[in-house]
Enzyme design. Structure first.
Site, PDB file in Angstrom:
ATOM      1  N   GLY A  10       0.745  -1.264  -0.006  1.00 27.96           N
ATOM      2  CA  GLY A  10       0.047   0.055  -0.022  1.00 27.96           C
ATOM      3  C   GLY A  10       0.884   1.261   0.008  1.00 27.96           C
ATOM      4  O   GLY A  10       0.611   2.672   0.681  1.00 27.96           O
ATOM      5  N   GLY A  13      -0.102   5.002  -1.219  1.00 25.55           N
ATOM      6  CA  GLY A  13      -1.190   5.956  -0.443  1.00 25.55           C
ATOM      7  C   GLY A  13      -0.582   7.099   0.423  1.00 25.55           C
ATOM      8  O   GLY A  13       0.565   7.346   0.476  1.00 25.55           O
ATOM      9  N   GLN A  14      -1.510   7.550   1.263  1.00 27.36           N
ATOM     10  CA  GLN A  14      -1.187   8.784   2.051  1.00 27.36           C
ATOM     11  C   GLN A  14      -0.258   8.430   2.992  1.00 27.36           C
ATOM     12  O   GLN A  14       1.142   9.041   2.878  1.00 27.36           O
ATOM     13  CB  GLN A  14      -2.381   9.319   2.926  1.00 27.36           C
ATOM     14  CG  GLN A  14      -1.998  10.740   3.653  1.00 27.36           C
ATOM     15  CD  GLN A  14      -3.067  11.160   4.575  1.00 27.36           C
ATOM     16  OE1 GLN A  14      -3.809  10.552   4.952  1.00 27.36           O
ATOM     17  NE2 GLN A  14      -2.815  12.433   4.991  1.00 27.36           N
ATOM     18  N   TYR A 142     -15.124  -0.269   8.067  1.00 29.11           N
ATOM     19  CA  TYR A 142     -13.702   0.029   8.246  1.00 29.11           C
ATOM     20  C   TYR A 142     -13.410  -0.334   9.569  1.00 29.11           C
ATOM     21  O   TYR A 142     -12.478  -0.977   9.908  1.00 29.11           O
ATOM     22  CB  TYR A 142     -13.419   1.469   7.878  1.00 29.11           C
ATOM     23  CG  TYR A 142     -12.032   1.998   8.141  1.00 29.11           C
ATOM     24  CD1 TYR A 142     -11.145   1.623   7.438  1.00 29.11           C
ATOM     25  CD2 TYR A 142     -11.882   3.088   9.186  1.00 29.11           C
ATOM     26  CE1 TYR A 142      -9.709   1.969   7.664  1.00 29.11           C
ATOM     27  CE2 TYR A 142     -10.829   3.555   9.150  1.00 29.11           C
ATOM     28  CZ  TYR A 142      -9.598   3.114   8.455  1.00 29.11           C
ATOM     29  OH  TYR A 142      -8.478   3.682   8.681  1.00 29.11           O
ATOM     30  N   LYS A 146     -10.842  -2.848  11.288  1.00 32.76           N
ATOM     31  CA  LYS A 146      -9.630  -2.637  12.318  1.00 32.76           C
ATOM     32  C   LYS A 146      -9.868  -3.376  13.683  1.00 32.76           C
ATOM     33  O   LYS A 146      -8.769  -3.641  14.204  1.00 32.76           O
ATOM     34  CB  LYS A 146      -9.814  -1.035  12.522  1.00 32.76           C
ATOM     35  CG  LYS A 146      -9.038  -0.365  11.172  1.00 32.76           C
ATOM     36  CD  LYS A 146      -7.526  -0.759  10.533  1.00 32.76           C
ATOM     37  CE  LYS A 146      -7.539  -0.041   9.484  1.00 32.76           C
ATOM     38  NZ  LYS A 146      -6.083  -0.510   8.677  1.00 32.76           N
TER      39      LYS A 146
HETATM   40  P1  NAD Z   1      -4.610   5.186   1.469  1.00 33.58           P
HETATM   41  O1  NAD Z   1      -6.115   4.990   0.925  1.00 33.58           O
HETATM   42  O2  NAD Z   1      -4.212   6.543   1.005  1.00 33.58           O
HETATM   43  O3  NAD Z   1      -3.802   4.163   0.891  1.00 33.58           O
HETATM   44  C1  NAD Z   1      -3.920   2.950   0.629  1.00 33.58           C
HETATM   45  C2  NAD Z   1      -3.132   2.257  -0.382  1.00 33.58           C
HETATM   46  O4  NAD Z   1      -3.399   0.918  -0.531  1.00 33.58           O
HETATM   47  C3  NAD Z   1      -3.150   2.760  -1.734  1.00 33.58           C
HETATM   48  O5  NAD Z   1      -2.233   3.151  -2.298  1.00 33.58           O
HETATM   49  C4  NAD Z   1      -4.179   1.726  -2.332  1.00 33.58           C
HETATM   50  O6  NAD Z   1      -3.849   1.666  -3.882  1.00 33.58           O
HETATM   51  C5  NAD Z   1      -3.626   0.551  -1.844  1.00 33.58           C
HETATM   52  N1  NAD Z   1      -4.574  -0.608  -2.003  1.00 33.58           N
HETATM   53  C6  NAD Z   1      -5.931  -0.502  -1.958  1.00 33.58           C
HETATM   54  N2  NAD Z   1      -6.200  -1.771  -2.108  1.00 33.58           N
HETATM   55  C7  NAD Z   1      -5.130  -2.646  -2.360  1.00 33.58           C
HETATM   56  C8  NAD Z   1      -5.132  -3.994  -2.617  1.00 33.58           C
HETATM   57  N3  NAD Z   1      -5.954  -4.947  -2.889  1.00 33.58           N
HETATM   58  N4  NAD Z   1      -3.746  -4.535  -2.664  1.00 33.58           N
HETATM   59  C9  NAD Z   1      -2.630  -3.537  -2.625  1.00 33.58           C
HETATM   60  N5  NAD Z   1      -2.778  -2.378  -2.512  1.00 33.58           N
HETATM   61  C10 NAD Z   1      -4.039  -2.016  -2.192  1.00 33.58           C
HETATM   62  O7  NAD Z   1      -4.582   4.978   2.863  1.00 33.58           O
HETATM   63  P2  NAD Z   1      -3.494   5.644   3.964  1.00 33.58           P
HETATM   64  O8  NAD Z   1      -4.071   6.757   4.631  1.00 33.58           O
HETATM   65  O9  NAD Z   1      -2.336   5.604   3.543  1.00 33.58           O
HETATM   66  O10 NAD Z   1      -3.600   4.372   5.236  1.00 33.58           O
HETATM   67  C11 NAD Z   1      -2.684   3.461   5.275  1.00 33.58           C
HETATM   68  C12 NAD Z   1      -3.107   2.465   6.303  1.00 33.58           C
HETATM   69  O11 NAD Z   1      -3.267   3.368   7.473  1.00 33.58           O
HETATM   70  C13 NAD Z   1      -4.587   2.103   6.319  1.00 33.58           C
HETATM   71  O12 NAD Z   1      -4.643   0.679   6.749  1.00 33.58           O
HETATM   72  C14 NAD Z   1      -5.474   2.965   6.919  1.00 33.58           C
HETATM   73  O13 NAD Z   1      -6.606   2.273   7.622  1.00 33.58           O
HETATM   74  C15 NAD Z   1      -4.531   3.257   8.172  1.00 33.58           C
HETATM   75  N6  NAD Z   1      -4.827   4.696   8.884  1.00 33.58           N
HETATM   76  C16 NAD Z   1      -4.809   5.573   8.126  1.00 33.58           C
HETATM   77  C17 NAD Z   1      -5.261   6.888   8.517  1.00 33.58           C
HETATM   78  C18 NAD Z   1      -5.091   8.145   7.962  1.00 33.58           C
HETATM   79  O14 NAD Z   1      -5.603   9.337   8.443  1.00 33.58           O
HETATM   80  N7  NAD Z   1      -4.383   8.459   6.751  1.00 33.58           N
HETATM   81  C19 NAD Z   1      -5.722   7.001  10.084  1.00 33.58           C
HETATM   82  C20 NAD Z   1      -5.576   5.729  10.488  1.00 33.58           C
HETATM   83  C21 NAD Z   1      -5.372   4.528   9.981  1.00 33.58           C
HETATM   84  C1  AKB Z   2     -10.268   8.068   8.092  1.00 31.26           C
HETATM   85  O1  AKB Z   2     -10.919   8.905   8.203  1.00 31.26           O
HETATM   86  O2  AKB Z   2     -11.080   6.933   7.794  1.00 31.26           O
HETATM   87  C2  AKB Z   2      -9.182   7.604   8.566  1.00 31.26           C
HETATM   88  C3  AKB Z   2      -8.846   7.099  10.179  1.00 31.26           C
HETATM   89  C4  AKB Z   2      -9.060   7.979  11.005  1.00 31.26           C
HETATM   90  O3  AKB Z   2      -8.837   5.909  10.095  1.00 31.26           O
HETATM   91  N1  AKB Z   2      -8.239   8.836   8.290  1.00 31.26           N
END
Ligand code: NAD
Ligand code: AKB
Length: 327
Positions: A10, A13-14, A142, A146
């Site tokens: 992944g 992603g962000q 979601y 988690k």
């Molecule tokens: P994002 O959506 O920006 O990135 C997720 C990445 O996963 C994307 O690049 C997407 O292409 C890839 N992806 C989706 N389906 C896939 C698959 N089947 N196989 C392989 N890759 C796949 O999410 P993020 O913000 O980078 O979050 C990363 C992790 O951190 C996630 O598990 C999310 O739940 C967790 N998280 C994020 C936040 C936040 O605020 N960004 C907060 C809490 C938890």
């Molecule tokens: C969302 O808003 O879904 C994420 C998170 C807090 O897990 N940024």
């Protein structure tokens, strides 16, 4: 550290874009393999493998090919996107994690990182100073994935001695990358409008408080957790980690200190209900006592840094992620 070989799943992603860069700084470019279902952006350096995490055989082949010892498993569908397709969210988030844990168990990997979220909390959870161990009852698909993911992490540690570690990230704010479909995304989107001199229509109510964290703190927390000695890790559920909490109107007020003409309007949508089911701020005593967690950025410091960096990036004429952003 030189024996560690890391796979980030992944990575587009962000978090993945920023975390992969930080891991390469620590472990060296050759020791960090990135992977995603989507192709990488042109500027990404290092070795990349295209991977759908639901393809367990390909995951196994990649782990063997690169002699991977640690996986940072970030691939998931987030809260807002997840409510639009709950079944796919269950599939990607649960079966994807299961594939990672099974490959890690079979191949005897050293450590796995699995991010959890404030989405594990629900309407019955205490809203303020939310304890580590409390009622969860998440109200989104979601959040359900988690919570179950946290139980799986603890289960694989207890049953198979697999060292899975996890953080309950708050909403994350970054200038290097855009968020991918969450409820806290407003707190990133707002900056992109503000630095362009545009107003912002917020999809949450002005007074909804949520826990948030600036990306540099989130990356540091992740790496510090993963590098902590095992005897300092008292649980393999997601650790509560706290940095700041604010409402949209407080964030907008802080932005106007730097961009006085900035204006915000409010048009709450389905994400308001999700936000209301989460908490305002967490008690993260376990993270502080176990492995020394300490945040660096509060609201004013984060806002200033976001604006400085986004203005710089806009001036360079690049709105997309680029390695140059880190310089
Ligand atoms: P994002 O959506 O920006 O990135 C997720 C990445 O996963 C994307 O690049 C997407 O292409 C890839 N992806 C989706 N389906 C896939 C698959 N089947 N196989 C392989 N890759 C796949 O999410 P993020 O913000 O980078 O979050 C990363 C992790 O951190 C996630 O598990 C999310 O739940 C967790 N998280 C994020 C936040 C936040 O605020 N960004 C907060 C809490 C938890
Ligand atoms: C969302 O808003 O879904 C994420 C998170 C807090 O897990 N940024």
């Amino acid at each position: 550290m030189s024996a560690d070989k890391i796979l980030v799943i992944g990575s587009e992603g962000q978090i993945g874009t920023v975390l992969s860069h930080a891991l390469r700084d620590t472990y060296g470019i050759a020791n960090v393999i990135t992977s995603d279902i989507n192709q990488p952006r042109k500027s990404v350096i290092g070795h990349f493998e295209k991977l759908n995490i639901l393809d367990g055989e390909r995951l196994l082949a990649i782990v063997r090919k690169h002699k991977i010892t640690q996986i940072y498993h970030l691939a998931a569908l987030l809260s807002a996107k997840g409510e639009q397709n709950p079944r796919q969210t269950w599939d990607v988030n649960m079966n994807g994690l299961f594939n990672v844990l099974e490959v890690a168990r079979q191949e005897n990997l050293d450590k796995i990182y699995f991010p959890s979220s404030i989405a594990v909390f629900g309407g019955q959870t205490p809203k303020k100073a939310t304890p580590q161990f409390t009622v969860l009852q998440p109200e989104t698909m979601y959040g359900i994935t988690k919570e179950v993911g946290e139980h799986l992490a603890q289960y694989y540690f207890k049953k198979f001695n697999l060292d899975v570690r996890s953080l309950r990230y708050p909403g994350l704010i970054s200038y290097q990358s855009l968020p991918g479909g969450g409820t806290t995304d407003y707190a990133v989107d707002i900056f992109h409008k503000a630095v362009k001199g545009e107003s912002y229509e917020c999809f949450l109510e002005p007074d909804t408080y949520l826990p948030m964290m600036y990306m540099p703190d989130a990356i540091r927390a992740t790496i510090e957790l993963m590098n902590a000695p095992l005897d300092k890790i008292s649980m393999h559920y997601g650790y509560n980690v706290r940095a700041m909490s604010f409402s949209a109107e407080e964030l907008a007020a802080e932005i106007t200190k730097h961009i006085p003409k900035f204006e915000i309007t409010y048009k709450p949508d389905f994400r308001q209900k999700i936000a209301e089911s989460w908490v305002e701020n967490m008690d993260d005593t376990y993270a502080r006592n176990d492995w020394g967690w300490q945040e660096e950025y509060d609201l004013p410091a984060m806002v200033e840094d976001m604006i400085v960096n986004l203005k710089r990036i806009n001036k360079q004429g690049s709105s997309e992620y680029d390695e140059k952003m880190f310089l």
